[in-house]
Design a protein around this motif. Structure first.
Motif, PDB file in Angstrom:
ATOM      1  N   GLN A  38     -17.637 -19.395 -16.171  1.00 59.52           N
ATOM      2  CA  GLN A  38     -18.039 -18.712 -14.940  1.00 59.52           C
ATOM      3  C   GLN A  38     -17.799 -17.218 -15.131  1.00 59.52           C
ATOM      4  O   GLN A  38     -16.734 -16.796 -15.556  1.00 59.52           O
ATOM      5  CB  GLN A  38     -17.240 -19.228 -13.751  1.00 59.52           C
ATOM      6  N   GLN A  39     -18.795 -16.432 -14.784  1.00 58.79           N
ATOM      7  CA  GLN A  39     -18.757 -14.998 -15.084  1.00 58.79           C
ATOM      8  C   GLN A  39     -17.600 -14.286 -14.397  1.00 58.79           C
ATOM      9  O   GLN A  39     -16.899 -13.491 -15.017  1.00 58.79           O
ATOM     10  CB  GLN A  39     -20.072 -14.356 -14.680  1.00 58.79           C
ATOM     11  N   PHE A  40     -17.372 -14.575 -13.117  1.00 62.68           N
ATOM     12  CA  PHE A  40     -16.298 -13.889 -12.391  1.00 62.68           C
ATOM     13  C   PHE A  40     -14.929 -14.224 -12.972  1.00 62.68           C
ATOM     14  O   PHE A  40     -14.090 -13.344 -13.170  1.00 62.68           O
ATOM     15  CB  PHE A  40     -16.342 -14.259 -10.904  1.00 62.68           C
ATOM     16  N   ALA A  42     -14.238 -15.212 -16.007  1.00 64.75           N
ATOM     17  CA  ALA A  42     -14.126 -14.590 -17.326  1.00 64.75           C
ATOM     18  C   ALA A  42     -13.835 -13.093 -17.211  1.00 64.75           C
ATOM     19  O   ALA A  42     -12.996 -12.560 -17.941  1.00 64.75           O
ATOM     20  CB  ALA A  42     -15.407 -14.821 -18.120  1.00 64.75           C
ATOM     21  N   GLN A  43     -14.494 -12.411 -16.260  1.00 66.83           N
ATOM     22  CA  GLN A  43     -14.255 -10.973 -16.101  1.00 66.83           C
ATOM     23  C   GLN A  43     -12.830 -10.694 -15.653  1.00 66.83           C
ATOM     24  O   GLN A  43     -12.175  -9.777 -16.159  1.00 66.83           O
ATOM     25  CB  GLN A  43     -15.244 -10.384 -15.107  1.00 66.83           C
ATOM     26  N   VAL A  44     -12.339 -11.462 -14.701  1.00 67.09           N
ATOM     27  CA  VAL A  44     -10.962 -11.270 -14.233  1.00 67.09           C
ATOM     28  C   VAL A  44      -9.979 -11.560 -15.364  1.00 67.09           C
ATOM     29  O   VAL A  44      -9.033 -10.805 -15.590  1.00 67.09           O
ATOM     30  CB  VAL A  44     -10.667 -12.161 -13.000  1.00 67.09           C
ATOM     31  N   TRP A  45     -10.208 -12.647 -16.090  1.00 66.47           N
ATOM     32  CA  TRP A  45      -9.307 -13.048 -17.166  1.00 66.47           C
ATOM     33  C   TRP A  45      -9.257 -11.985 -18.270  1.00 66.47           C
ATOM     34  O   TRP A  45      -8.180 -11.580 -18.699  1.00 66.47           O
ATOM     35  CB  TRP A  45      -9.742 -14.398 -17.737  1.00 66.47           C
ATOM     36  N   TYR A  46     -10.424 -11.533 -18.719  1.00 70.46           N
ATOM     37  CA  TYR A  46     -10.445 -10.539 -19.788  1.00 70.46           C
ATOM     38  C   TYR A  46      -9.929  -9.182 -19.297  1.00 70.46           C
ATOM     39  O   TYR A  46      -9.295  -8.445 -20.061  1.00 70.46           O
ATOM     40  CB  TYR A  46     -11.845 -10.420 -20.379  1.00 70.46           C
ATOM     41  N   GLY A  47     -10.157  -8.864 -18.038  1.00 71.16           N
ATOM     42  CA  GLY A  47      -9.601  -7.631 -17.485  1.00 71.16           C
ATOM     43  C   GLY A  47      -8.078  -7.662 -17.443  1.00 71.16           C
ATOM     44  O   GLY A  47      -7.421  -6.685 -17.816  1.00 71.16           O
ATOM     45  N   ARG A  50      -6.751  -7.316 -20.981  1.00 72.42           N
ATOM     46  CA  ARG A  50      -6.823  -5.939 -21.489  1.00 72.42           C
ATOM     47  C   ARG A  50      -5.766  -5.036 -20.848  1.00 72.42           C
ATOM     48  O   ARG A  50      -5.254  -4.126 -21.484  1.00 72.42           O
ATOM     49  CB  ARG A  50      -8.211  -5.367 -21.261  1.00 72.42           C
TER      50      ARG A  50
END
Length: 95
Positions: A38-40, A42-47, A50
Motif C-alpha cells: 500500500q502506497q501510504f 510504504a511512504q510512512v515506513w520509508y520516511g 530515513r
C-alpha cells in the motif's frame, strides 16, 4: 532562555513519538497487519526509516549482533529519556 528549554523538550518529545510510531509500525508490518504494497504505508515506513536511521546507525555499530532482535530503538529511547532528565534537572541554567 526558557524558550530554548521548551524547544529542546519539544524536539525530544517529537523524537520519542517517531520512535514509538516506528516500533509499533514495524510490529504491525511483521505480523502482516500492515502491507508495504500500500502506497501510504510504504511512504510512512520509508520516511520513518530515513528520519530515524541516523539515530539508530551509531547504536547498531556499538551493540553486538543480536540476529533478528534490534535493540537500537530501545537504546535511543533510553537516551532520549536520559536527555529529558538531564535538561529537567538543569533547568536553572536556562534562566
Amino acid at each position: 532562555m526558557l524558550s530554548l528549554f521548551q524547544i529542546l523538550m519539544l524536539i525530544l518529545d517529537i523524537v520519542w513519538f517517531f520512535i514509538i510510531a516506528h516500533v509499533i509500525m514495524s510490529w504491525l508490518i511483521n505480523f502482516q497487519v500492515l502491507n508495504l504494497n500500500q502506497q501510504f504505508v510504504a511512504q510512512v515506513w520509508y520516511g520513518l526509516n530515513r528520519m530515524l536511521e541516523p539515530l539508530y546507525a551509531p547504536v547498531r555499530r556499538i551493540m553486538p549482533n543480536m540476529q533478528g532482535l534490534d535493540l537500537a530503538p530501545l537504546v535511543v529511547l533510553i537516551a532520549v529519556y536520559a536527555l529529558r532528565i538531564i535538561l529537567t534537572n538543569n533547568i536553572a541554567m536556562f534562566y
